[in-house]
Scaffold this active site. Structure first.
Site, short mmCIF file in Angstrom:
data_model
loop_
_atom_site.label_atom_id
_atom_site.label_comp_id
_atom_site.label_asym_id
_atom_site.label_seq_id
_atom_site.Cartn_x
_atom_site.Cartn_y
_atom_site.Cartn_z
N LYS A 33 30.43 14.23 66.65
CA LYS A 33 29.83 15.42 66.02
C LYS A 33 28.53 15.03 65.32
O LYS A 33 28.26 13.85 65.10
CB LYS A 33 30.82 16.03 65.02
CG LYS A 33 31.17 15.13 63.84
CD LYS A 33 32.33 15.69 63.02
CE LYS A 33 32.69 14.78 61.88
NZ LYS A 33 33.92 15.22 61.18
N TYR A 253 4.82 6.38 43.15
CA TYR A 253 4.99 7.63 42.39
C TYR A 253 5.81 7.39 41.12
O TYR A 253 6.82 6.69 41.13
CB TYR A 253 5.75 8.66 43.22
CG TYR A 253 4.91 9.33 44.29
CD1 TYR A 253 3.78 10.07 43.95
CD2 TYR A 253 5.29 9.24 45.62
CE1 TYR A 253 3.03 10.69 44.94
CE2 TYR A 253 4.54 9.87 46.61
CZ TYR A 253 3.41 10.59 46.26
OH TYR A 253 2.67 11.22 47.24
C1 LIG Z 1 34.74 14.04 61.22
C2 LIG Z 1 36.21 14.01 61.48
C3 LIG Z 1 36.85 12.83 61.85
C4 LIG Z 1 36.14 11.49 61.87
O1 LIG Z 1 36.12 10.98 60.55
P1 LIG Z 1 35.61 9.50 60.22
O2 LIG Z 1 35.94 9.32 58.79
O3 LIG Z 1 34.16 9.50 60.49
O4 LIG Z 1 36.36 8.60 61.12
C5 LIG Z 1 38.18 12.89 62.19
N1 LIG Z 1 38.88 14.06 62.13
C6 LIG Z 1 38.30 15.20 61.74
C7 LIG Z 1 39.11 16.44 61.67
C8 LIG Z 1 36.96 15.22 61.39
O5 LIG Z 1 36.40 16.36 60.99
#
Ligand SMILES: *Cc1c(COP(=O)(O)O)cnc(C)c1O
Length: 355
Positions: A33, A253
């Site tokens: 994702k 800055y």
């Molecule tokens: C994003 C997500 C994961 C992956 O989580 P990580 O901590 O990056 O391994 C797994 N399950 C769900 C439901 C998620 O939304």
């Protein structure tokens, strides 16, 4: 051309995926994702496609991107559908969908479904974000089973505190989950990266590794399995300007850094518009031509400044690693008060270069 770029090591990605499967002994959905946490979802999925059991994304837009690129493996929508009319595309592309709410269940019951769906039925076992209440879970399972619309149901839940190895929270969530799903014979999926690495006793037929695929530890403390991860992204750039300053001179800055001694300051073509965290303070680690050094002064939009005083060989054109195999993204994240997940997702403007 501007020398800022992110090198993506796809062999390291495959190594980390294999590690997730090896240590869990389960099938693994590679979580890609948010554009594979900034690493490029299509290229990462292509690199894993031969060996991955499937992929997981947040929404149908991300899933369609994978199909359009030719990815044929199963793709799970982690939040399911947001609107009823997505069900047509879900069937057409054979996506797997999470059902986390009663309204989604009702939509499936009412829908005309040609091809039975694969549903991952999510329970809220204690995180209290999404998922069906444990008391409603069995009924939801039975309604889905009886609907005639579903070919397979996977029982899933998500941990709130799996990254806290000393917390009893995950064990409590497992107990809630197991009690509420007793007697339901189906595959189970509970573990994200911290649970894959840190909670070997948690049952799972399917794991859902995300951050560990990209080689960053989900923990704030050292962990032996996290040591075996290989960083996938190297964010690098070059020194584009050098100045020698006497003691007592401000840099950048807000004059947030004032030289304490005669100092050689290197200016790096990298800034917060590339996703480097603006809140990284003086002292945040960097590597210059392979040598450890530190960020000094405030990060600006397109540039940041580093200390070259103890690196007499370094100068114009020196290669600077902001994070990668030498400077871990998790160290930079910790210094900046954030997490490697956000560091990666914030990446922008820099070209991704695959190798
Ligand atoms: C994003 C997500 C994961 C992956 O989580 P990580 O901590 O990056 O391994 C797994 N399950 C769900 C439901 C998620 O939304």
């Amino acid at each position: 051309m501007r020398p800022a770029r992110a090198l993506i090591d796809l062999e390291a990605l495959r190594h980390n995926y294999r590690l997730a499967r090896e240590v869990s002994g389960a099938r693994a959905l590679a979580v890609v994702k948010a554009d594979a946490y900034g690493h490029g979802a299509v290229r990462c999925a292509q690199a894993l496609e031969d060996e991955a059991d499937g992929f997981a994304v947040a929404c149908i837009e991300e899933a369609l991107e994978l199909r359009a690129a030719g990815i044929r493996k199963p793709v799970l929508l982690l939040e399911g559908f947001f609107e009823a009319d997505e069900l047509e595309l879900i069937q057409e592309h054979e996506f797997w969908t999470v059902v986390h709410s009663g309204w989604q269940l009702e939509v499936i019951e009412r829908a005309s479904i040609g091809k039975p769906l694969t549903v991952w039925l999510k329970m809220d076992s204690g995180m209290h974000r999404v998922g069906l209440h444990p008391a409603e879970y069995r009924d939801a399972y039975q309604r889905l089973s009886a609907s005639g619309k579903v070919a397979k149901i996977v029982l899933m839940s998500h941990f709130a505190r799996a990254d806290e190895l000393g917390s009893s929270s995950s064990a409590e969530q497992v107990a809630v989950f197991e009690a509420a799903r007793a007697g339901l014979v189906a595959d189970v999926s509970l573990r994200n990266s911290p649970a894959v690495l840190g909670w070997p006793q948690v049952p799972s037929d399917w794991v859902r590794p995300g951050i560990m695929l990209y080689g960053a530890t989900p923990f704030e403390v050292a962990h032996p399995l996290a040591e075996r991860l290989q960083p996938v992204m190297t964010l690098e750039s070059k020194i584009i300007s050098v100045r020698e300053l006497p003691a007592g001179q401000p840099v950048g800055y807000g004059a947030r850094f004032v030289t304490e001694r005669p100092t050689r300051v290197g200016v790096v073509a990298m800034g917060y518009a590339d996703g480097y965290p603006r809140h990284a303070p003086t002292g945040t680690p960097v590597a210059i031509d392979g040598q450890p050094s530190r960020l000094i002064g405030r990060v600006s939009m397109d540039m940041l400044t580093v200390d070259l005083t103890d690196l007499p060989q370094a100068g114009l054109g020196s290669r600077v690693e902001l994070w990668g195999k030498q400077v871990l993204a998790s160290e930079v994240a910790m210094a900046a008060g954030t997490i490697p997940y956000q560091i990666f997702c914030n990446l922008r403007r820099v070209p991704l270069v695959y190798g």
